[in-house]
Scaffold this active site. Sequence first.
Site, mmCIF file in Angstrom:
data_model
loop_
_atom_site.group_PDB
_atom_site.id
_atom_site.type_symbol
_atom_site.label_atom_id
_atom_site.label_comp_id
_atom_site.label_asym_id
_atom_site.label_seq_id
_atom_site.Cartn_x
_atom_site.Cartn_y
_atom_site.Cartn_z
ATOM 1 N N GLY A 155 6.386 -46.875 -4.201
ATOM 2 C CA GLY A 155 7.356 -47.313 -3.288
ATOM 3 C C GLY A 155 7.087 -47.437 -1.828
ATOM 4 O O GLY A 155 7.782 -47.182 -0.887
ATOM 5 N N GLY A 156 5.894 -47.968 -1.431
ATOM 6 C CA GLY A 156 5.585 -48.162 -0.030
ATOM 7 C C GLY A 156 6.528 -49.415 0.552
ATOM 8 O O GLY A 156 7.015 -49.120 1.755
ATOM 9 N N GLY A 157 6.850 -50.236 -0.113
ATOM 10 C CA GLY A 157 7.591 -51.291 0.593
ATOM 11 C C GLY A 157 8.869 -50.847 0.809
ATOM 12 O O GLY A 157 9.420 -51.475 1.589
ATOM 13 N N SER A 158 9.375 -49.976 -0.194
ATOM 14 C CA SER A 158 10.854 -49.471 0.002
ATOM 15 C C SER A 158 10.658 -48.542 1.142
ATOM 16 O O SER A 158 11.779 -48.444 2.076
ATOM 17 C CB SER A 158 11.149 -48.636 -1.210
ATOM 18 N N ALA A 159 9.731 -47.794 1.341
ATOM 19 C CA ALA A 159 9.546 -46.815 2.667
ATOM 20 C C ALA A 159 9.449 -47.630 3.837
ATOM 21 O O ALA A 159 10.064 -47.319 4.901
ATOM 22 C CB ALA A 159 8.072 -45.932 2.520
ATOM 23 N N GLY A 179 1.338 -50.144 -5.752
ATOM 24 C CA GLY A 179 0.863 -48.999 -6.587
ATOM 25 C C GLY A 179 1.783 -48.088 -7.315
ATOM 26 O O GLY A 179 1.599 -47.033 -7.905
ATOM 27 N N GLY A 180 3.271 -48.500 -7.407
ATOM 28 C CA GLY A 180 4.234 -47.360 -7.900
ATOM 29 C C GLY A 180 4.603 -46.225 -7.352
ATOM 30 O O GLY A 180 5.324 -45.471 -7.734
ATOM 31 N N ASP A 238 14.862 -48.319 -4.918
ATOM 32 C CA ASP A 238 14.256 -47.140 -4.111
ATOM 33 C C ASP A 238 14.343 -46.833 -2.553
ATOM 34 O O ASP A 238 13.757 -45.987 -2.038
ATOM 35 C CB ASP A 238 12.756 -47.442 -4.365
ATOM 36 N N LYS A 286 6.575 -42.075 -2.731
ATOM 37 C CA LYS A 286 7.337 -41.062 -3.878
ATOM 38 C C LYS A 286 6.355 -41.036 -4.810
ATOM 39 O O LYS A 286 5.634 -41.915 -5.314
ATOM 40 C CB LYS A 286 8.581 -41.589 -4.146
HETATM 41 P P1 ATP Z 1 7.898 -49.775 -6.438
HETATM 42 O O1 ATP Z 1 7.138 -48.301 -6.823
HETATM 43 O O2 ATP Z 1 9.083 -49.518 -5.541
HETATM 44 O O3 ATP Z 1 8.040 -50.572 -7.699
HETATM 45 P P2 ATP Z 1 5.200 -50.336 -5.491
HETATM 46 O O4 ATP Z 1 4.870 -49.078 -4.928
HETATM 47 O O5 ATP Z 1 4.644 -50.466 -6.800
HETATM 48 O O6 ATP Z 1 6.841 -50.365 -5.471
HETATM 49 P P3 ATP Z 1 4.899 -51.891 -3.209
HETATM 50 O O7 ATP Z 1 3.710 -51.617 -2.303
HETATM 51 O O8 ATP Z 1 6.353 -51.364 -2.548
HETATM 52 O O9 ATP Z 1 4.789 -51.515 -4.399
HETATM 53 O O10 ATP Z 1 5.337 -53.503 -3.072
HETATM 54 C C1 ATP Z 1 5.119 -54.213 -4.176
HETATM 55 C C2 ATP Z 1 5.067 -55.523 -3.843
HETATM 56 O O11 ATP Z 1 6.312 -56.183 -2.894
HETATM 57 C C3 ATP Z 1 4.021 -56.448 -3.153
HETATM 58 O O12 ATP Z 1 2.771 -56.560 -3.907
HETATM 59 C C4 ATP Z 1 4.267 -57.094 -1.893
HETATM 60 O O13 ATP Z 1 4.140 -58.507 -2.749
HETATM 61 C C5 ATP Z 1 5.680 -57.043 -1.870
HETATM 62 N N1 ATP Z 1 6.308 -56.384 -0.485
HETATM 63 C C6 ATP Z 1 7.257 -56.621 0.101
HETATM 64 N N2 ATP Z 1 7.549 -56.046 1.418
HETATM 65 C C7 ATP Z 1 6.522 -55.199 1.191
HETATM 66 C C8 ATP Z 1 6.048 -54.187 2.174
HETATM 67 N N3 ATP Z 1 6.556 -53.801 3.311
HETATM 68 N N4 ATP Z 1 4.930 -53.487 1.885
HETATM 69 C C9 ATP Z 1 4.059 -53.812 0.657
HETATM 70 N N5 ATP Z 1 4.468 -54.596 -0.129
HETATM 71 C C10 ATP Z 1 5.516 -55.527 0.259
#
Ligand code: ATP
Length: 311
Positions: free
Chosen positions: A110-114, A107-108, A146, A18
């Site tokens: 929401g990959g982990g949330s996806a 990266g901000g 998210d 997102k």
């Molecule tokens: P958001 O935008 O929701 O704050 P993000 O996109 O910045 O998140 P993500 O890649 O979702 O960041 O993950 C942030 C941290 O969460 C990672 O550095 C990792 O330690 C942890 N994490 C837990 N599960 C996952 C996953 N399935 N994929 C990636 N990171 C994960």
Amino acid sequence: MSLSRVSERRVHVRAPGKVNVFFEVGQVQPDGYHDVASVYQAVSMHEDVWATISDDFTIAVTGDVDVSGVPLDDRNLAVRAARLVARELGWDGGVHLEVHKGVPVAGGMGGGSADAAAALVAVNELLDGRLSTAELHALGAQLGADVPFALRGGTAVGTGRGDELAPALVRGRFDWVFVTHVEGLSTPEAYAGLDALRAEADIAPARGVPAVDPAVLHALRGADPTALAAATRNDLQEVAVRRRPELGALLDEGVGLGALAGLVSGSGPTVAFLASDERSAADLARSLGDRGHAATAAHGPVAGARILTID
Ligand code: ATP
């Protein structure tokens, strides 16, 4: 539950990353959290998750992006999601997840949330799909603010802690270019930085209750990227740019190359550029690529976590 009925299946679910089209952060609350007003849009950079029955809960992660920062144990949101669904359904075996990441890690976007959203849907289907969408949303909310949005997709307004979602009406499609950066701020660092800046009266103080600028919703309804570019805003951007001046330089560079607007996605470090149409986005991604940036064109809104195949 009878293992024989489900043991052979492999369920493939795709869930979107997102972009925060708008992000206003309210004052810090006594418990340390901030109320926010946010507009999220699900975009065509996505995560693929395959779920199969196993003896234990395990995960393997590959990606088009650098996946070295992804935990492979119970800290992984997808594993936690799989465990939640299994417990809810009374499944005493395990699940193996294969994740292929297309969304930059940390990266901000929401990959982990996806991944968590995809795992919720995949494991529910794998174990005979008895949980309703509402039940999956409730489980998702336990994993992170998210996750319900990654289940739902589209474009949504988030209020409260970002987890009270209402769909936003959108016509047409919006074309984006995402540039990934290696190093960013953690989300808590970004909020703490914003509080510190506000305390120094360095930047405008937070208003009482954060609210989405109606101009953003109007631009989305009107399929008008130029109007959206004028209205888009992210309160965490100031902090991200101060801490990482190269993000400011990149924002200027993208706009100089023809982007309608550039914004830091969430707490960064991914930068999102809005383009006027698909062709402009492809041109912009190419120009940024020629200058040594990792740029990907994508569009939104796209659907939330959905089953692609059941083998
Ligand atoms: P958001 O935008 O929701 O704050 P993000 O996109 O910045 O998140 P993500 O890649 O979702 O960041 O993950 C942030 C941290 O969460 C990672 O550095 C990792 O330690 C942890 N994490 C837990 N599960 C996952 C996953 N399935 N994929 C990636 N990171 C994960």
